[in-house]
Scaffold this active site. Sequence first.
Site, PDB file in Angstrom:
ATOM      1  N   MET A   1      -2.741   6.242  -1.525  1.00 45.24           N
ATOM      2  CA  MET A   1      -3.970   6.007  -2.285  1.00 45.24           C
ATOM      3  C   MET A   1      -4.025   4.656  -2.997  1.00 45.24           C
ATOM      4  SD  MET A   1      -4.502   9.837  -3.811  1.00 45.24           S
ATOM      5  CE  MET A   1      -6.078   9.445  -4.553  1.00 45.24           C
ATOM      6  N   GLY A   2      -2.926   3.919  -3.001  1.00 45.50           N
ATOM      7  CA  GLY A   2      -2.905   2.617  -3.672  1.00 45.50           C
ATOM      8  C   GLY A   2      -2.920   2.743  -5.178  1.00 45.50           C
TER       9      GLY A   2
ATOM     10  N   SER B   1       0.104   4.651  -7.157  1.00 44.33           N
ATOM     11  CA  SER B   1       1.396   4.851  -7.815  1.00 44.33           C
ATOM     12  C   SER B   1       2.545   4.085  -7.160  1.00 44.33           C
ATOM     13  CB  SER B   1       1.715   6.348  -7.869  1.00 44.33           C
ATOM     14  OG  SER B   1       2.915   6.599  -8.565  1.00 44.33           O
ATOM     15  N   ARG B   2       2.919   4.436  -5.943  1.00 45.47           N
ATOM     16  CA  ARG B   2       4.065   3.797  -5.284  1.00 45.47           C
ATOM     17  C   ARG B   2       3.843   2.300  -5.102  1.00 45.47           C
ATOM     18  NH1 ARG B   2       4.302   8.443  -0.698  1.00 45.47           N
ATOM     19  NH2 ARG B   2       2.127   8.560  -1.393  1.00 45.47           N
TER      20      ARG B   2
ATOM     21  N   HIS C   1       0.819  -1.197   0.000  1.00 44.13           N
ATOM     22  CA  HIS C   1       0.000   0.000   0.000  1.00 44.13           C
ATOM     23  C   HIS C   1       0.860   1.256   0.000  1.00 44.13           C
ATOM     24  CE1 HIS C   1       0.441   1.738   4.068  1.00 44.13           C
ATOM     25  NE2 HIS C   1       0.724   0.498   4.427  1.00 44.13           N
ATOM     26  N   CYS C   2       0.204   2.343  -0.325  1.00 42.98           N
ATOM     27  CA  CYS C   2       0.758   3.688  -0.184  1.00 42.98           C
ATOM     28  C   CYS C   2      -0.411   4.554   0.274  1.00 42.98           C
ATOM     29  CB  CYS C   2       1.422   4.176  -1.477  1.00 42.98           C
ATOM     30  SG  CYS C   2       0.395   4.079  -2.950  1.00 42.98           S
TER      31      CYS C   2
END
Length: 191
Positions: free
Chosen positions: A132-133, A135-136, A129-130
Amino acid sequence: MLTNEQRIVETRLSEITEVCDDSATYLSKMPAGCRNLLDEVYPGIFVGDRHAAQKTEFLKRLGITHILNAAEGTRARTVNTGKDYYTSSNIEYLGLELLDNESEVISEYLHPAIQFICKALDQGKVLVHCEMGISRSSTFVIAYLMWKEKMNLIEAVKKVREKRDVRPNSGFLKQLVLLEMNLNKLGGCLV
């Protein structure tokens, strides 16, 4: 004048950008206002946002045994959980302090992240996860699919996008193109 490698990178970036920009098809399949906290994008691999990462009871019910936080920290657009946050849940944790900007060097974290995902899949399920889920976190899952599942970049992006609307930023995409080129040179195996 561009070198041959730079031309290849630019061409590949153009191709992958078309895939990532085709959100209309994906979004048209979802009910209005629907936004999932997490989605299983490949067997045992979930991509999610900060809210999913903070719901430990929910994660335990899903069978999540490992969490890779690609946005660890206390700054804006990061997720301030950490190893201690999951201790009582028996969830193994890896946190990477990365920002979602085009100049961030995510490639130096690919190997440890992929090793962590492999370990997680041997023992259970993983949430990557990041904030917002999008990009990263998706960059690491795409890299895993390229490296371990032998998919090319476009196949990996499409595989993840079958389940979640992800869009790694252009800097991350460029680093994934370079990963793909290195994997191709080495016959699909990086040390």
